[in-house]
Structure formats: C-alpha cells, structure tokens
Design an enzyme around this catalytic site. Structure first.
Site, PDB file in Angstrom:
ATOM      1  N   CYS A  55     -33.880  79.602  -9.919  1.00  0.00           N
ATOM      2  CA  CYS A  55     -34.025  80.616  -8.960  1.00  0.00           C
ATOM      3  C   CYS A  55     -33.319  81.979  -9.464  1.00  0.00           C
ATOM      4  CB  CYS A  55     -33.544  80.195  -7.717  1.00  0.00           C
ATOM      5  SG  CYS A  55     -33.899  78.496  -7.093  1.00  0.00           S
ATOM      6  N   HIS A  73     -30.342  85.130  -3.314  1.00  0.00           N
ATOM      7  CA  HIS A  73     -29.619  84.438  -4.549  1.00  0.00           C
ATOM      8  C   HIS A  73     -29.407  85.320  -5.770  1.00  0.00           C
ATOM      9  CE1 HIS A  73     -29.800  80.122  -6.566  1.00  0.00           C
ATOM     10  NE2 HIS A  73     -28.352  80.771  -6.383  1.00  0.00           N
ATOM     11  N   HIS A  86     -37.735  73.752  -1.318  1.00  0.00           N
ATOM     12  CA  HIS A  86     -36.364  73.554  -2.038  1.00  0.00           C
ATOM     13  C   HIS A  86     -35.771  72.296  -1.346  1.00  0.00           C
ATOM     14  CE1 HIS A  86     -32.548  74.181  -3.765  1.00  0.00           C
ATOM     15  NE2 HIS A  86     -33.124  74.891  -4.590  1.00  0.00           N
TER      16      HIS A  86
END
Length: 482
Positions: free
Chosen positions: A116, A172, A254
């Site tokens: 990610c 993220h 996810h």
C-alpha cells in the site's frame, strides 16, 4: 458505416497473445471468450449492432477539450482478475465493466510497488518509492515516517495550476501531527490515516480511532464503504468553479473480511482489539471466497453510485475517471493466470486492473496492452492539467498523454521495482526477477504470464543486461535501513 464495419488496426504480437490467452482462460471457466477481454458474459453473447466489441486502442485525434476534472479511484488489494471484465468467473462487477466499455481497459498496468504505502508514494510523487525515506517502509506501520510535506505531489502541483483538490478515504502515507494530505497539497481530507481499519468501529491496527475530517476526529460508526461513497457523491454535487482532483481511496476489499451488515463479526474483532490482540485486524481466522466476493461486488456498486452522481451533475464528459488497485490481491483474490500476490514482485503482486474513461477525448470499448506503472499516471495527469513537475524533483514516470490523445507510439523504457528481498525489471516482453531465493530469473511475459518458464539459462546475456539496468537504477535510490 457501423463500428463493426470499420477497418480495425492490426493486433500487435503482445495484444494478440493476450487476447488468445484471455479467451482460453475464459473458456476454461465457462465464460464466453469476450468476457475476458472486456465484456460481461451477457453482453458478449448479444450480437446487437449497438454493442461494440472491445478493440485495440486507437487515439481519437483533434478533439478539443478543457482541462479535465480528475476522479482517481483506488481499490485496496484488489486482484488483477477480480473484475468480471478481467476474467473472474464468480465475481460480478457490472459497473466497472460498464466503465471499461465506455473507456480503455489496460492489460499490462502495474502498481508502483507491491504494498500500500510505497505504491501511494509513487502515485502521489510520480517517483520511485525509494526516492524518499517514507517510501522505504513496506508498508508504513508506525508514526516515525511519512510523505515529507515539502515534497511536491500530484495534488500540490495541480493546485498550483488552479485545481481544487480533495482526498477521500485511505491515506497511508504517514500520521499526524507531521504527515497529512492537507500538508501535501490536498485542500480537503476525509478518511483514515493508517493501512487498515475495522469497517464499523474505525479502530486501526493499534486500537486507535482512525476516521478524520482534516486533522480532527470525525465520529461515524456506519459501514466505512457507505460513508466514503456518500462523501464522494457530496463532493461531486457541489458547484465547482474550477477543475478538481478527487482521490477516492476505498479500503475495500482489504481485510478484515467484513461486508456491510456483518455486525457480529465486527463486534468480535473489536472485542479482540480492545483486549490487546495486535493481530485481530489481520483476520487470519476469517473470510472466505464468498465473503470476498461480497466485498468486491459492494465496491463495484459503490463505484457505480459515484459514477451515476457524476453523470447527474453534468460533469461526466469533462471528467477523466481512472480506476485501479493499489497493488496485487491476496488470500481470496482471483489472480489467474498470474503467479504471486501482494508483497511479491511476481506479476500477481504488481499487475493490477486499470481503466480510464474521458468521454471528451477517448473513445470507449478499447483495450491497451502498453506496459506502464503508477508514476506514469502522475506524469500523464500533470500534462493533461497543464502542470509541470518541480525541477528539483524529476519524475520517474513517463506521460501517456501523447499515446492516449495523439496516437504517438509509447516510449519504450524499463519498468523498475524493488522491495526488501526482491527485485524486478521489465523491458518489452522480458522480465528480470530475483525473489527471496536470490536466483536471477528471466521470463517472456508475452508467452508466459504465469512466470514458470525460466529462460535465464538460455539467455545469460539478456539476464546480465537487465540485471545491470536494475542495479543502475537501484544505485540512485536510498538504501533500506539496516
């Protein structure tokens, strides 16, 4: 003359091989061959004149347009063949299949990395993840690193040319107080900072609450995919007085494996998180092919809702919509015929579904086999928006604008990847790969997408040349911390 009567461009060797391979895979699972190259089975079976078959990409020249709005949608850990338009025999994705029919579907699209965070770094900066310290984390798991706010990003460069910018969903790329989308060029942020969260409680990997509007916590305990979809639709309904960039980053599909309505599973995971179980969100004891299918189909419905709102807003024609996954799938994903999964530099870890639609400039029903990766889209979108990269931060991506809009031959160059313990480089049809065994391998992807026929012993000179090219690029990147 109908679309079916128009002379079609000759298939390249790679496109022909990909079409034959996709058709064979579709036949093996009982689908019409056309379903694996862009059309759902029901429509592939229909032979009506108003349903064009997918054809090799050809640019539509000389179409004036204004600078596009950009709706960039990411799924999270979605596998290469998890869409029915990419060959899934059991997951139905009618909205994304429709998007593909209305635009261009890419068969050799790659993420910038295999997990990610580094992929998002590569997309936001247009550079290899290893150019920055934050990009060395695979993925970011603590609060010590992130995307340096002084580094130019797609958002900051577009904002400087007059775009409004927003990011909804998964960031993220670092945590507060030092890192945030609003510190890196996005005017607005609504979403989560970490790599995963429980879909109802919004608890992250460390048990922290992780849903924010800007830099402030935002309380909403509904199913996360519903919230993000609602927020995106609200953004599209606004009266925009300038072009906009909206990064819509879903966390679906996810882990944890929780679909809308799975409140009992949610409560059990929350109980484990609060009891100190650091592995609860990984949900290793949960999920199934059926549950994963439910999550992907929910993602498809959500994208469909967003696209309908875009159409209703009157902005569809002048909006470039891009959909992809942030990296390869894992655990329950359908990857055939690729080997490997998320975190690996085998094809299944980095090759992703990717679709672009821009009605003002691109014809629909097309497929492209041109290899490219995430930083290329950064370069492409900057060019389309009339923005220039920062001179001190040269891009590693190459713009596809000339190919997409003017019919220029795409520039042949190497695609480079590295993760801890693995390396890969693609040049044309050839891929050099070294996995955790430390053995150099060579694959011809036109003949062997599954990466099982190692040609290294047959062609040592090519192996040496590709290895040297990989090492030259790697030499210009930051080393991994020991």
């Amino acid at each position: 003359m109908s679309l079916h009567d128009e002379p079609q461009p000759r298939l390249s060797r790679r496109a022909f091989g990909g079409a034959v391979g996709a058709g064979a895979a579709a036949a093996a699972v009982g689908l019409p061959a056309a379903a694996a190259v862009g059309l759902p089975a029901a429509e592939a079976a229909a032979s009506t004149p108003d349903v064009p078959q997918e054809r090799p990409f050809r640019a539509a020249h000389n179409r004036p347009s204004r600078r596009p709005n950009i709706l960039f949608i990411l799924g999270d850990d979605l596998g290469w063949a998890d869409l029915s338009s990419y060959g899934s025999p059991h997951i139905k994705t009618p909205n994304l299949d429709r998007l593909a029919r209305q635009g261009v579907r890419f068969t050799h699209s790659y993420s910038g990395s295999a997990t990610c965070s580094p992929t998002r770094f590569s997309l936001y900066t247009g550079r290899y993840p290893g150019r920055t310290a934050g990009g060395l984390a695979e993925p970011i798991a603590d609060r010590t690193v992130g995307l340096d706010p002084t580094h130019p990003t797609l958002a900051s460069l577009l904002r400087d040319t007059g775009y409004a910018t927003a990011l909804i969903g998964k960031w993220h790329c670092g945590y507060l107080p030092d890192y945030s989308p609003t510190r890196s060029g996005w005017d607005e942020f609504f979403g989560n900072f970490g790599g995963a969260l429980e879909y109802y409680s919004k608890l992250g990997l460390g048990g922290e609450y992780d849903l924010y509007e800007g830099d402030a916590e935002h309380k909403d305990l509904r199913y996360y995919t519903r919230i993000l979809t609602e927020r995106a639709r609200d953004y599209l309904r606004r009266d925009h007085d300038k072009p906009w960039l909206l990064n819509l980053n879903f966390t679906t599909p996810h882990w944890p494996w929780i679909a809308d309505g799975d409140t009992e599973v949610s409560e059990e995971i929350v109980r484990r998180i609060k009891a100190g179980d650091k592995s609860a969100l990984w949900h290793q004891d949960g999920g199934s092919v059926a549950k994963y299918t439910e999550m992907v189909e929910d993602l498809d419905r959500s994208v469909g809702e967003v696209l309908r709102t875009l159409k209703e807003s009157g902005q569809e024609k002048d909006t470039l919509v891009f959909f992809a996954s942030d990296n390869g799938g894992e655990r329950w994903s359908y990857q055939w015929p690729l080997s490997g999964e998320k975190a690996s530099l085998q094809e299944g870890g980095i090759r992703v579904p990717a679709i672009v639609r821009w009605p003002a400039r691109l014809d629909g029903g097309q497929v492209s086999d041109v290899p490219h990766f995430s930083p290329d889209w950064t370069a492409t979108l900057l060019e389309l928006a009339g923005a220039r990269p920062h001179a001190a931060y040269p891009l590693d991506g190459t713009s596809l604008a000339g190919y997409l809009l003017r019919g220029e031959e795409p520039k042949e160059r190497d695609l480079f990847w590295r993760v801890r313990g693995e390396r890969a480089l693609r040049r044309g049809d050839w891929k050099y790969y070294r996995g955790k065994t430390g053995k150099d391998q060579l694959f011809n992807l036109a003949e062997d997408q599954r990466e099982l026929a190692d040609k290294a012993a047959d062609d040592p000179e090519r192996v040496a040349a590709l290895r040297a090219a990989w090492e030259r690029t790697n030499g210009g990147l930051l080393p991994y911390p020991s």
